[in-house]
Design a protein around this motif. Structure first.
Motif, PDB file in Angstrom:
ATOM      1  N   PHE A 322      37.332   9.344 -19.508  1.00  0.00           N
ATOM      2  CA  PHE A 322      39.055   8.798 -20.066  1.00  0.00           C
ATOM      3  C   PHE A 322      39.939  10.035 -20.499  1.00  0.00           C
ATOM      4  CE2 PHE A 322      39.644   8.789 -24.845  1.00  0.00           C
ATOM      5  CZ  PHE A 322      40.492   8.077 -24.489  1.00  0.00           C
ATOM      6  N   VAL A 323      39.462  11.451 -20.113  1.00  0.00           N
ATOM      7  CA  VAL A 323      40.309  13.030 -20.694  1.00  0.00           C
ATOM      8  C   VAL A 323      40.735  13.259 -18.896  1.00  0.00           C
ATOM      9  CG1 VAL A 323      39.949  14.966 -20.814  1.00  0.00           C
ATOM     10  CG2 VAL A 323      38.951  13.447 -22.106  1.00  0.00           C
ATOM     11  N   ALA A 324      40.281  12.273 -17.673  1.00  0.00           N
ATOM     12  CA  ALA A 324      41.019  12.755 -16.735  1.00  0.00           C
ATOM     13  C   ALA A 324      41.905  10.957 -17.452  1.00  0.00           C
ATOM     14  CB  ALA A 324      40.389  12.335 -15.508  1.00  0.00           C
ATOM     15  N   MET A 325      42.129  10.677 -17.369  1.00  0.00           N
ATOM     16  CA  MET A 325      43.324   9.460 -17.269  1.00  0.00           C
ATOM     17  C   MET A 325      44.181   9.587 -18.425  1.00  0.00           C
ATOM     18  SD  MET A 325      40.587   5.515 -17.512  1.00  0.00           S
ATOM     19  CE  MET A 325      39.981   5.153 -15.369  1.00  0.00           C
ATOM     20  N   LEU A 326      43.611   9.718 -18.905  1.00  0.00           N
ATOM     21  CA  LEU A 326      44.931  10.241 -20.300  1.00  0.00           C
ATOM     22  C   LEU A 326      45.318  11.757 -19.912  1.00  0.00           C
ATOM     23  CD1 LEU A 326      43.183  10.210 -23.690  1.00  0.00           C
ATOM     24  CD2 LEU A 326      44.496   8.354 -22.727  1.00  0.00           C
ATOM     25  N   GLY A 327      44.953  12.714 -19.515  1.00  0.00           N
ATOM     26  CA  GLY A 327      45.896  13.656 -18.454  1.00  0.00           C
ATOM     27  C   GLY A 327      46.288  13.628 -17.684  1.00  0.00           C
ATOM     28  N   GLY A 328      45.805  12.573 -17.219  1.00  0.00           N
ATOM     29  CA  GLY A 328      46.633  11.531 -15.905  1.00  0.00           C
ATOM     30  C   GLY A 328      48.366  10.963 -16.447  1.00  0.00           C
ATOM     31  N   ILE A 329      48.148  10.155 -17.108  1.00  0.00           N
ATOM     32  CA  ILE A 329      49.084   9.865 -18.042  1.00  0.00           C
ATOM     33  C   ILE A 329      50.519  11.153 -17.796  1.00  0.00           C
ATOM     34  CG2 ILE A 329      50.412   8.306 -19.518  1.00  0.00           C
ATOM     35  CD1 ILE A 329      47.741   6.501 -18.830  1.00  0.00           C
ATOM     36  N   ALA A 330      49.539  11.985 -18.716  1.00  0.00           N
ATOM     37  CA  ALA A 330      50.800  12.413 -19.460  1.00  0.00           C
ATOM     38  C   ALA A 330      51.104  13.794 -18.484  1.00  0.00           C
ATOM     39  CB  ALA A 330      50.377  13.854 -20.091  1.00  0.00           C
ATOM     40  N   VAL A 331      50.799  13.898 -17.286  1.00  0.00           N
ATOM     41  CA  VAL A 331      51.513  14.946 -16.115  1.00  0.00           C
ATOM     42  C   VAL A 331      52.388  14.191 -14.990  1.00  0.00           C
ATOM     43  CG1 VAL A 331      50.829  16.057 -14.344  1.00  0.00           C
ATOM     44  CG2 VAL A 331      49.669  16.110 -16.844  1.00  0.00           C
ATOM     45  N   PHE A 332      50.832  12.334 -14.424  1.00  0.00           N
ATOM     46  CA  PHE A 332      51.900  11.606 -14.121  1.00  0.00           C
ATOM     47  C   PHE A 332      52.637  10.728 -14.561  1.00  0.00           C
ATOM     48  CE2 PHE A 332      47.754  13.895 -11.836  1.00  0.00           C
ATOM     49  CZ  PHE A 332      48.784  14.877 -11.343  1.00  0.00           C
ATOM     50  N   GLY A 333      52.269  10.238 -15.394  1.00  0.00           N
ATOM     51  CA  GLY A 333      52.987   9.071 -16.026  1.00  0.00           C
ATOM     52  C   GLY A 333      52.380   8.025 -15.549  1.00  0.00           C
ATOM     53  N   ALA A 334      52.292   6.751 -15.799  1.00  0.00           N
ATOM     54  CA  ALA A 334      52.052   5.744 -15.489  1.00  0.00           C
ATOM     55  C   ALA A 334      50.707   5.242 -15.001  1.00  0.00           C
ATOM     56  CB  ALA A 334      52.193   4.180 -15.881  1.00  0.00           C
ATOM     57  N   ALA A 335      51.203   6.123 -13.323  1.00  0.00           N
ATOM     58  CA  ALA A 335      50.517   6.437 -12.279  1.00  0.00           C
ATOM     59  C   ALA A 335      48.800   7.384 -12.260  1.00  0.00           C
ATOM     60  CB  ALA A 335      51.100   6.676 -11.205  1.00  0.00           C
ATOM     61  N   GLY A 336      48.822   7.979 -13.526  1.00  0.00           N
ATOM     62  CA  GLY A 336      48.387   9.031 -14.000  1.00  0.00           C
ATOM     63  C   GLY A 336      46.725   8.106 -14.671  1.00  0.00           C
ATOM     64  N   LEU A 337      47.044   7.732 -14.538  1.00  0.00           N
ATOM     65  CA  LEU A 337      46.276   6.283 -14.910  1.00  0.00           C
ATOM     66  C   LEU A 337      44.560   6.362 -13.836  1.00  0.00           C
ATOM     67  CD1 LEU A 337      44.826   4.679 -17.407  1.00  0.00           C
ATOM     68  CD2 LEU A 337      45.189   2.584 -16.020  1.00  0.00           C
ATOM     69  N   LEU A 338      45.278   6.121 -12.328  1.00  0.00           N
ATOM     70  CA  LEU A 338      44.122   6.175 -11.683  1.00  0.00           C
ATOM     71  C   LEU A 338      44.370   7.539 -10.552  1.00  0.00           C
ATOM     72  CD1 LEU A 338      45.456   3.335  -9.764  1.00  0.00           C
ATOM     73  CD2 LEU A 338      43.539   3.178 -11.512  1.00  0.00           C
ATOM     74  N   LEU A 339      45.329   8.238 -10.865  1.00  0.00           N
ATOM     75  CA  LEU A 339      45.703   9.587 -10.570  1.00  0.00           C
ATOM     76  C   LEU A 339      44.977  10.785 -10.285  1.00  0.00           C
ATOM     77  CD1 LEU A 339      49.623   9.223  -9.205  1.00  0.00           C
ATOM     78  CD2 LEU A 339      47.205   8.731  -7.831  1.00  0.00           C
ATOM     79  N   GLY A 340      45.055  10.381 -12.405  1.00  0.00           N
ATOM     80  CA  GLY A 340      43.954  12.031 -13.176  1.00  0.00           C
ATOM     81  C   GLY A 340      42.865  12.021 -11.819  1.00  0.00           C
ATOM     82  N   PRO A 341      42.023  10.305 -12.419  1.00  0.00           N
ATOM     83  CA  PRO A 341      40.431  11.067 -12.232  1.00  0.00           C
ATOM     84  C   PRO A 341      40.158  11.411 -10.369  1.00  0.00           C
ATOM     85  CG  PRO A 341      40.972   8.942 -13.051  1.00  0.00           C
ATOM     86  CD  PRO A 341      42.056   9.310 -13.534  1.00  0.00           C
ATOM     87  N   LEU A 342      41.379  10.481  -9.806  1.00  0.00           N
ATOM     88  CA  LEU A 342      41.297  11.205  -8.104  1.00  0.00           C
ATOM     89  C   LEU A 342      41.563  12.600  -8.258  1.00  0.00           C
ATOM     90  CD1 LEU A 342      41.089  10.727  -5.664  1.00  0.00           C
ATOM     91  CD2 LEU A 342      43.594   9.928  -5.062  1.00  0.00           C
ATOM     92  N   VAL A 343      42.384  13.475  -9.033  1.00  0.00           N
ATOM     93  CA  VAL A 343      42.248  14.564  -8.367  1.00  0.00           C
ATOM     94  C   VAL A 343      40.768  15.819  -9.291  1.00  0.00           C
ATOM     95  CG1 VAL A 343      43.707  16.478  -9.326  1.00  0.00           C
ATOM     96  CG2 VAL A 343      44.771  14.656  -8.873  1.00  0.00           C
ATOM     97  N   VAL A 344      40.354  14.826 -10.922  1.00  0.00           N
ATOM     98  CA  VAL A 344      39.474  15.876 -10.825  1.00  0.00           C
ATOM     99  C   VAL A 344      38.381  15.087 -10.190  1.00  0.00           C
ATOM    100  CG1 VAL A 344      38.259  15.803 -13.471  1.00  0.00           C
ATOM    101  CG2 VAL A 344      40.792  15.782 -13.301  1.00  0.00           C
ATOM    102  N   ARG A 345      37.741  14.651  -9.403  1.00  0.00           N
ATOM    103  CA  ARG A 345      36.997  13.920  -8.280  1.00  0.00           C
ATOM    104  C   ARG A 345      37.231  14.935  -7.644  1.00  0.00           C
ATOM    105  NH1 ARG A 345      32.750  14.233  -6.948  1.00  0.00           N
ATOM    106  NH2 ARG A 345      31.309  12.796  -5.870  1.00  0.00           N
ATOM    107  N   LEU A 346      37.960  15.134  -6.754  1.00  0.00           N
ATOM    108  CA  LEU A 346      37.986  16.177  -5.989  1.00  0.00           C
ATOM    109  C   LEU A 346      37.680  17.357  -6.034  1.00  0.00           C
ATOM    110  CD1 LEU A 346      41.584  14.478  -3.868  1.00  0.00           C
ATOM    111  CD2 LEU A 346      39.243  14.282  -3.206  1.00  0.00           C
ATOM    112  N   ALA A 347      38.378  17.404  -6.616  1.00  0.00           N
ATOM    113  CA  ALA A 347      38.480  19.298  -7.593  1.00  0.00           C
ATOM    114  C   ALA A 347      36.955  19.543  -7.630  1.00  0.00           C
ATOM    115  CB  ALA A 347      39.251  19.531  -9.020  1.00  0.00           C
ATOM    116  N   VAL A 348      36.196  18.664  -8.678  1.00  0.00           N
ATOM    117  CA  VAL A 348      34.840  19.014  -8.561  1.00  0.00           C
ATOM    118  C   VAL A 348      34.175  18.744  -7.446  1.00  0.00           C
ATOM    119  CG1 VAL A 348      32.397  17.669  -9.736  1.00  0.00           C
ATOM    120  CG2 VAL A 348      34.657  17.532 -10.805  1.00  0.00           C
TER     121      VAL A 348
END
Length: 365
Positions: A322-348
């Motif tokens: 959930f936090v990755a989705m919200l942070g993704g929206i803040a950084v990437f816009g609406a696309a961050g809803l999907l891209l935020g979790p992707l970046v976080v999961r790849l980083a982990v």
């Protein structure tokens, strides 16, 4: 003897480099690395504006791969099968999604305006169950002088809104074209592209496969495990809104889908206030019915999510997602809803790989 000498004389020799410019073995790779790194960064910058539709298209192609293989067995043509599946995707999913988004945008804005204009929390809850047609615009009661004055006062802002809307629609259309084209390409040439990336990646083969598996995992988890569960909750809730006579049920259903992404509370953030609004509006029967349907919506999450997780399990904690989705929206816009979790999961996963590759760099206790 002379012929052998002349033959050796005709063999081309490498010209001697000028003084001071002797090329050492280490100099060539360094210069090449700098050049390739610069070019790769430039290529990434060129693709960044459309990386959201590209990523979603890759996920959709991964999910549609079994269907593509089934169509190939029928018509025995990979390219034709990719075209068939692409047309099916556009007709069944893309067009309805665009139509629903455009048709509900105005209603969503109106609902938000009514809630913000409410003087208190009780009034806001009551507005959820009210028809909200007071003060509606009536063309027959409009005085021409008043119309000219309204046009003069709000003409500039209306033109600005029109330009913004046109720009948003243009971006949406271009993004849709990129998505469809990329989906067809990934579906038809996905294995070849994967092999090319594997051969040219600076990562080891095992590391590359782990990251590509994580990429597929996030796509399946978001689109099936999370997205489909949220869509089912929103569908059941929308049926409840319609049955209970709640105004703007489609808009509330869409909001319920997004609310269901929040851990623990989920869709209750929407159907619970609607239930309270029905009770405050003097409709106890509808409020009880909405409460029962809301409990069914919550059961959908508890029963359906574990079943869908078998096909699309995302190895991320609900709060982190959930936090990755919200942070993704803040950084990437609406696309961050999907891209935020992707970046976080790849980083982990990258941190896990780094610890395995260099265990001496991490503390043991």
């Amino acid at each position: 003897m002379s012929q052998a000498y002349s033959a050796r004389a005709q063999i081309p020799t490498k010209p001697e480099p000028p003084a001071g410019l002797v090329e050492t073995p280490a100099r060539k790779p360094f210069a090449l690395r700098v050049l390739v790194t610069t070019l790769c960064l430039a290529a990434v910058a060129a693709l960044v504006p459309f990386w959201a539709p590209l990523v979603v298209a890759a996920w959709a192609a991964i999910l549609a791969a079994p269907l593509h293989r089934a169509v190939v067995k029928r018509i025995h043509r990979r390219k034709g099968a990719a075209a068939v599946v692409t047309v099916l995707l556009v007709v069944v999913f893309l067009v309805p999604l665009v139509v629903v988004t455009l048709s509900l945008s105005a209603s969503a804005v109106e609902l938000g305006r009514r809630l913000i204009a409410s003087g208190s929390g009780t009034e806001a809850l009551r507005s959820l169950a009210a028809n909200g047609d007071q003060g509606a615009f009536d063309l027959h009661k409009l005085d021409p002088k008043q119309g000219i004055e309204l046009a003069r006062q709000h003409g500039a802002s209306a033109m600005g809104v029109a330009k913004t809307l046109f720009g948003a629609v243009t971006v949406m259309v271009v993004g849709a074209v990129v998505f469809v084209s990329a989906f067809y390409t990934f579906l038809f040439e996905g294995p070849r592209l994967h092999e090319w990336l594997l051969l040219h990646s600076p990562l080891e083969r095992g590391q590359f496969h782990r990251l590509s598996s994580v990429f597929s995992e996030v796509g399946r988890g978001l689109l099936i495990g999370v997205g489909l569960t949220a869509a089912l909750q929103g569908t059941v809730a929308t049926i409840g809104y319609v049955v209970c006579g709640v105004p703007q049920p489609l808009v509330l259903g869409l909001v319920t889908i997004f609310g269901s992404l929040i851990p623990s509370i989920g869709s209750g953030l929407v159907w619970a206030p609607v239930t309270a609004g029905l009770l405050i509006a003097g409709r106890p029967g509808a409020a009880i019915a909405m409460l029962v349907i809301g409990c069914v919506v919550s059961l959908v999450d508890n029963l359906v999510r574990p079943l869908l997780a078998q096909y699309g399990q995302l190895h991320m904690h609900g709060l982190l997602l959930f936090v990755a989705m919200l942070g993704g929206i803040a950084v990437f816009g609406a696309a961050g809803l999907l891209l935020g979790p992707l970046v976080v999961r790849l980083a982990v996963e990258g941190l896990k790989m780094l610890r395995e590759a260099t265990p001496e760099s991490f503390p043991t206790n």
